[in-house]
Design an enzyme around this catalytic site. Structure first.
Site, PDB file in Angstrom:
ATOM      1  N   GLN A 275     -11.157   4.144   2.541  1.00  0.00           N
ATOM      2  CA  GLN A 275     -12.590   3.890   2.757  1.00  0.00           C
ATOM      3  C   GLN A 275     -13.361   5.177   2.504  1.00  0.00           C
ATOM      4  O   GLN A 275     -12.871   6.263   2.800  1.00  0.00           O
ATOM      5  CB  GLN A 275     -12.830   3.459   4.206  1.00  0.00           C
ATOM      6  CG  GLN A 275     -12.351   2.083   4.554  1.00  0.00           C
ATOM      7  CD  GLN A 275     -13.179   1.006   3.900  1.00  0.00           C
ATOM      8  OE1 GLN A 275     -12.637   0.037   3.424  1.00  0.00           O
ATOM      9  NE2 GLN A 275     -14.489   1.186   3.858  1.00  0.00           N
TER      10      GLN A 275
HETATM   11  N1  LIG Z   1      -2.829 -10.413  -5.014  1.00  0.00           N
HETATM   12  C1  LIG Z   1      -2.501  -9.210  -4.553  1.00  0.00           C
HETATM   13  N2  LIG Z   1      -3.089  -8.744  -3.459  1.00  0.00           N
HETATM   14  C2  LIG Z   1      -2.722  -7.527  -3.012  1.00  0.00           C
HETATM   15  C3  LIG Z   1      -1.734  -6.742  -3.657  1.00  0.00           C
HETATM   16  N3  LIG Z   1      -1.597  -5.601  -2.978  1.00  0.00           N
HETATM   17  C4  LIG Z   1      -2.464  -5.661  -1.942  1.00  0.00           C
HETATM   18  N4  LIG Z   1      -3.140  -6.825  -1.959  1.00  0.00           N
HETATM   19  C5  LIG Z   1      -4.178  -7.260  -1.033  1.00  0.00           C
HETATM   20  O1  LIG Z   1      -5.230  -6.331  -1.126  1.00  0.00           O
HETATM   21  C6  LIG Z   1      -5.840  -6.125   0.139  1.00  0.00           C
HETATM   22  C7  LIG Z   1      -5.889  -4.653   0.468  1.00  0.00           C
HETATM   23  O2  LIG Z   1      -4.578  -4.161   0.716  1.00  0.00           O
HETATM   24  P1  LIG Z   1      -4.298  -2.881   1.633  1.00  0.00           P
HETATM   25  O3  LIG Z   1      -2.840  -2.612   1.533  1.00  0.00           O
HETATM   26  O4  LIG Z   1      -4.891  -3.041   2.966  1.00  0.00           O
HETATM   27  O5  LIG Z   1      -5.131  -1.783   0.828  1.00  0.00           O
HETATM   28  P2  LIG Z   1      -5.259  -0.233   1.144  1.00  0.00           P
HETATM   29  O6  LIG Z   1      -5.246   0.447  -0.166  1.00  0.00           O
HETATM   30  O7  LIG Z   1      -4.242   0.182   2.131  1.00  0.00           O
HETATM   31  O8  LIG Z   1      -6.720  -0.142   1.764  1.00  0.00           O
HETATM   32  P3  LIG Z   1      -7.309   0.979   2.761  1.00  0.00           P
HETATM   33  O9  LIG Z   1      -6.358   1.089   3.892  1.00  0.00           O
HETATM   34  O10 LIG Z   1      -8.655   0.492   3.179  1.00  0.00           O
HETATM   35  O11 LIG Z   1      -7.406   2.241   1.960  1.00  0.00           O
HETATM   36  C8  LIG Z   1      -5.026  -6.951   1.118  1.00  0.00           C
HETATM   37  O12 LIG Z   1      -5.723  -8.148   1.360  1.00  0.00           O
HETATM   38  C9  LIG Z   1      -3.729  -7.210   0.409  1.00  0.00           C
HETATM   39  O13 LIG Z   1      -3.156  -8.435   0.773  1.00  0.00           O
HETATM   40  C10 LIG Z   1      -1.133  -7.280  -4.836  1.00  0.00           C
HETATM   41  O14 LIG Z   1      -0.266  -6.671  -5.485  1.00  0.00           O
HETATM   42  N5  LIG Z   1      -1.557  -8.504  -5.234  1.00  0.00           N
END
Ligand SMILES: Nc1nc2c(ncn2[C@@H]2O[C@H](COP(=O)(O)OP(=O)(O)OP(=O)(O)O)[C@@H](O)[C@H]2O)c(=O)[nH]1
Ligand SMILES: [Mg+2]
Lengths: 354, 185
Positions: free
Chosen positions: B70
């Protein structure tokens, strides 16, 4: 450590990369990194060993108050070390500053390792505190240490990635990008005063984008994997289940009724969100946003929600995290929508047919 | 003491590799870490601070730091650059609107001197989503070819949803780091 540094700087391997001074510098900084890294490993194993032998040093896990007391102890100790710096023997300043720097690193590590169980405002304020301590240290170093001519030491010439002028990059952007055009994704954009309807049923799962709408009503049925919402004014957006995440950025005067695994809201003003969500909704740079539970229906929605594991109320809609709010008291940027002001159940299948 | 003796000295220590995972919010960092660690990915919250995992991978101990992406949190990334062996930059390949942001943040990160010796793995995540850009397209948008020649980097398409590509990516990263840090006996 000192020995290694001296050795490194006085005895760079003459066979390596002598031709290109910038490569040579890179190479030196890598050597230096390795030696720092090595030192840390030594330090770590030492600390680990002493922690093992001294059971009182091991933290009682997942206790916020325990964390807070350790944090504030270290913080005050660092602050007093910082204050002492001005008084100490000039020949000692350097090592004194290095020591403070490593205490700050330890504190940063403490925050990182404990952040998973801490209340969110504690994480935010601890991060801010450590950052401020770093800042003070840098100011002090700049003031007390003579400018070095050249050093192989990889210690920070700390550049602030945030504060660096972004304008400059923006200007270069078009030219750099010209080689590639981002294809348009499926979605609705640039509309005014329309009712926009889409059903995902039967289509391949994908993402959907909604942007630059003014005074529109958008009805999305069926389930979709990812939803992006940018720049809406005075709109209403109703969605069935989103099995991944929804990203909302730059909206004003809107009503959203959405179900999703994750919802991130950026730059929202005076808008209402009726949500069903599996993790805490988060807001950043927003104000005047209000939250209420999901209230949508259309033919087949029950089954779609079930398939998306969004059929159960999780109460997460009321558990909003404001990333910019540093205190324990309720963020002034969001509130729960009073029950008597909430929409009733919205049935979008009916209005589509008529 | 020259280069070789230092490397030898390091070699004797435990084979620990520190990896920093960064990228815009919502790119899938946390989901990826959970997936490679074989954990449940059905409820993942946006990461407020950190998610630190120690994973045994082949003969190495990976210390993975997944830091929230974020905007508010990005300014704290730099507090954790010290001692990073490998950098994983995660891209949401389906988020076409924010690719410019993504490029700007990556460019900023790579200017950071303390990260100059670390290997860079770019994960073009969410390949399972229809309409996602391919790794080749992402490489073009991010202008990876223009990167500093001394940097070891690799881009791999993946999906934290299906698991596709993740091992390939981490294999490359670990091998690349290991061959630099633990090179000689
Ligand atoms: N379809 C799909 N959705 C994904 C994939 N990887 C993550 N997501 C979705 O993307 C969203 C964000 O995933 P997070 O792992 O929370 O992302 P993050 O990068 O850790 O985000 P922050 O913690 O805010 O920095 C979630 O709803 C996951 O389910 C993927 O390979 N395919
Ligand atoms: Mg995360």
């Amino acid at each position: 450590m000192e020995n290694e540094e001296v050795a490194l700087s006085s005895n760079p391997n003459p066979n390596l990369l002598v031709a290109d001074p910038s490569l040579q510098k890179k190479h030196q900084s890598m050597l230096d990194r390795l030696s720092n890294r090595h030192q840390t490993r030594l330090d770590n194993s030492l600390t680990r060993r002493s922690a093992e032998s001294d059971s009182s040093a091991s933290p009682s896990f997942e206790s916020t108050s325990n964390f807070l007391s350790r944090f504030s102890n270290s913080k005050s100790s660092i602050e007093s070390q910082l204050a002492q710096c001005r008084l100490c023997d000039p020949t000692q300043v350097k090592s004194h500053l290095d020591q403070i720097s490593s205490s700050i690193s330890d504190l940063e590590k403490l925050v990182a390792e404990n952040s998973y169980f801490l209340p969110s405002y504690e994480v935010r304020s601890s991060l801010k505190t450590t950052s401020d301590l770093r800042q003070s240290l840098e100011v002090l170093s700049a003031e007390l240490l003579p400018k070095k001519k050249f050093s192989f030491r990889n210690k920070p010439t700390r550049k602030d990635p945030i504060a660096e002028p972004k304008e400059e990059e923006k200007e270069q952007e078009p030219e750099k990008k010209s080689g590639f055009r981002v294809p348009d994704s499926p979605g609705f954009w640039n509309k005014k005063g329309e009712i926009l309807v889409h059903n995902f049923k039967g289509s391949e799962v994908g993402e959907f984008s909604i942007s630059d709408l003014d005074s529109c009503e958008v009805r999305l049925m069926g389930s979709v994997r990812a939803l992006f919402v940018h720049r809406l004014r005075n709109c209403r957006l109703y969605t069935g289940p989103v099995t991944g995440s929804v990203l909302v950025d730059g909206v004003e005067g809107c009503v959203f009724v959405m179900a999703s695994h994750q919802i991130r809201i950026h730059n929202a003003k005076t808008s209402d969100f009726y949500l069903r969500v599996r993790s805490r909704p988060i807001i950043e740079d927003s104000c005047g946003v209000r939250f209420a539970p999901y209230c949508l229906t259309y033919k087949g929605i029950e089954e779609e929600l079930r398939e998306a594991s969004l059929d159960k109320e999780t109460e997460k809609w009321s558990n909003v995290d404001d990333f910019l709010w540093l205190r324990a008291v309720q963020s002034p940027n969001w509130s729960i929508l009073p029950e008597n002001e909430r929409l009733g159940l919205v049935d979008i299948s009916k209005s589509v047919e008529s | 003491m020259g280069l070789l003796s230092i490397i030898r000295k390091i070699k004797r220590k435990e084979k620990e590799i520190r990896i920093l995972m960064v990228g815009l919010d919502n790119s899938g960092k946390t989901t990826i870490v959970l997936r490679i660690n074989g954990e449940d990915t059905s409820v993942v919250s946006p990461t407020l601070g950190f998610n630190i995992k120690t994973i045994i991978y082949q003969k190495y101990t990976l210390n993975i730091w997944d830091v929230g992406g974020q905007k508010t949190i990005r300014s704290y990334w730099r507090n954790y650059f010290e001692q990073t062996d490998g950098l994983v930059w995660v891209v949401d390949s389906s988020d076409l609107r924010r690719l410019e942001d993504c490029k700007a943040e990556l460019d900023n990160l790579l200017k950071e001197e303390r990260l100059s010796g670390s290997s860079l793995l770019i994960l073009a995540n969410k390949q399972d989503i229809k309409g996602a850009l391919t790794p080749e397209e992402i490489a073009k948008v991010l202008n990876l070819e223009a990167m500093d020649k001394t940097r070891h980097w690799q881009i791999v398409g993946c999906s934290a949803f299906t698991g596709e590509g993740l091992l390939e990516g981490f294999d490359w990263l670990v091998q690349d780091i290991a061959s630099r840090i633990y090179v000689l006996d």
